[in-house]
Scaffold this active site. Structure first.
Site, PDB file in Angstrom:
ATOM      1  N   GLU A 171      57.555 -11.543   3.429  1.00 39.69           N
ATOM      2  CA  GLU A 171      57.893 -12.943   3.159  1.00 39.69           C
ATOM      3  C   GLU A 171      59.401 -13.130   3.023  1.00 39.69           C
ATOM      4  O   GLU A 171      59.998 -12.619   2.069  1.00 39.69           O
ATOM      5  CB  GLU A 171      57.230 -13.424   1.877  1.00 39.69           C
ATOM      6  N   ASP A 213      56.116 -19.071   3.990  1.00 35.86           N
ATOM      7  CA  ASP A 213      56.204 -20.022   2.887  1.00 35.86           C
ATOM      8  C   ASP A 213      57.018 -21.218   3.366  1.00 35.86           C
ATOM      9  O   ASP A 213      58.217 -21.098   3.650  1.00 35.86           O
ATOM     10  CB  ASP A 213      56.864 -19.358   1.677  1.00 35.86           C
ATOM     11  N   GLN A 217      52.201 -20.615   2.600  1.00 39.59           N
ATOM     12  CA  GLN A 217      52.308 -21.150   1.240  1.00 39.59           C
ATOM     13  C   GLN A 217      53.056 -22.478   1.276  1.00 39.59           C
ATOM     14  O   GLN A 217      53.837 -22.744   2.200  1.00 39.59           O
ATOM     15  CB  GLN A 217      53.021 -20.160   0.318  1.00 39.59           C
ATOM     16  N   GLU A 241      51.691 -22.416  -3.977  1.00 38.54           N
ATOM     17  CA  GLU A 241      52.660 -21.717  -4.829  1.00 38.54           C
ATOM     18  C   GLU A 241      53.700 -22.719  -5.330  1.00 38.54           C
ATOM     19  O   GLU A 241      54.861 -22.703  -4.919  1.00 38.54           O
ATOM     20  CB  GLU A 241      53.325 -20.558  -4.082  1.00 38.54           C
TER      21      GLU A 241
END
Length: 258
Positions: free
Chosen positions: A141, A176, A202, A238
């Site tokens: 990530e 993300d 995310q 998140e």
């Protein structure tokens, strides 16, 4: 329709950790994720997942000394033995929870350092090969430098190139959207281009990292785009709720499990 996973590190913090599984299920989630499970026995987590009919979407491998400021060990040359040892612990929790993807944090290191880059590649190969034997994907990530200054993996292009270079079948990108928007923007085109290597998505609002219902990202459009692209993985929530977690779930009402 996207499969949303409540992030129990950031959401439902009005409850003790194990009770967050119950609260997430009661709110309509069918899956959960969190940063680290290691302060709780794996069997206790397994019981909460089973009784609430929840899927475990994701968690991180042990990150080193989190309280002391470490944010992973994979790019730290002197910590390879610790990375290797952490895999066994993560696999114990994976066996109990049934998770099929784990995130390896890189750590605070200089990406221009040949030693750090070599250590990162070595760690990824080692961890990915061990997870593959258990049928688990390894996720990388990119994280923006505003939230995590000095983090080694702070570039989507570098992460994608590394995944393509290593050609490990279970090595995937953790996309993300919050971090992508801060670092590069161009979220939709990046999703379209990188979809073949994306293993997890995310979400959070930008810039405040709250519920995905305000500020500069049009999340209804992005949710529809994920459907158009045929993305079948989880979408991890998140984010830090603005107030009480339940008060901020209006955006989620049409996605609740039946």
């Amino acid at each position: 329709m996207p499969k949303f996973a409540a992030n129990l590190t950031m959401m439902f913090t009005e409850w003790p950790f194990l009770d967050r599984f119950d609260a997430a299920a009661d709110a309509g989630f069918g899956a959960v994720e969190y940063l680290f499970p290691y302060e709780v026995e794996p069997g206790e987590i397994a019981l909460r997942l089973e009784r609430n009919r929840l899927e475990q979407a994701l968690f991180n491998l042990p990150p080193g000394d989190w309280a002391g400021g470490e944010r992973g060990m994979a790019a730290l040359p002197e910590r390879f033995d610790d990375v290797a040892a952490s895999v066994g612990r993560a696999l114990d929790y994976a066996a109990a929870t049934g998770v099929r993807r784990l995130h390896l944090m890189a750590g605070i290191a200089d990406r221009s350092s040949p030693a750090a880059s070599a250590a990162y590649r070595r760690s990824i190969v080692h961890v990915a090969e061990r997870l593959a034997s258990a049928g688990i994907d390894l996720l990388l990530e990119p994280i923006n430098g505003r939230n995590m200054p000095g983090y080694f993996l702070d570039d989507f292009a570098f992460a994608a190139a590394l995944i393509e270079e290593l050609r490990l079948p279970n090595l995937k990108l953790q996309f993300d959207i919050y971090h992508r928007q801060i670092m590069d923007g161009d979220v939709v085109m990046a999703l379209r281009r990188l979809l073949p290597i994306i293993g997890h998505v995310q979400i959070a609002s930008v810039p405040s990292r709250h519920e995905p219902d305000d500020e500069e990202i049009n999340y209804p459009y992005l949710f529809a785009e994920l459907d158009r692209l045929g993305y079948a993985g989880f979408v991890g929530c998140e984010y830090n709720p603005r107030n009480h977690t339940l008060d901020g779930l209006r955006w989620f009402q049409s996605f609740k499990r039946s």
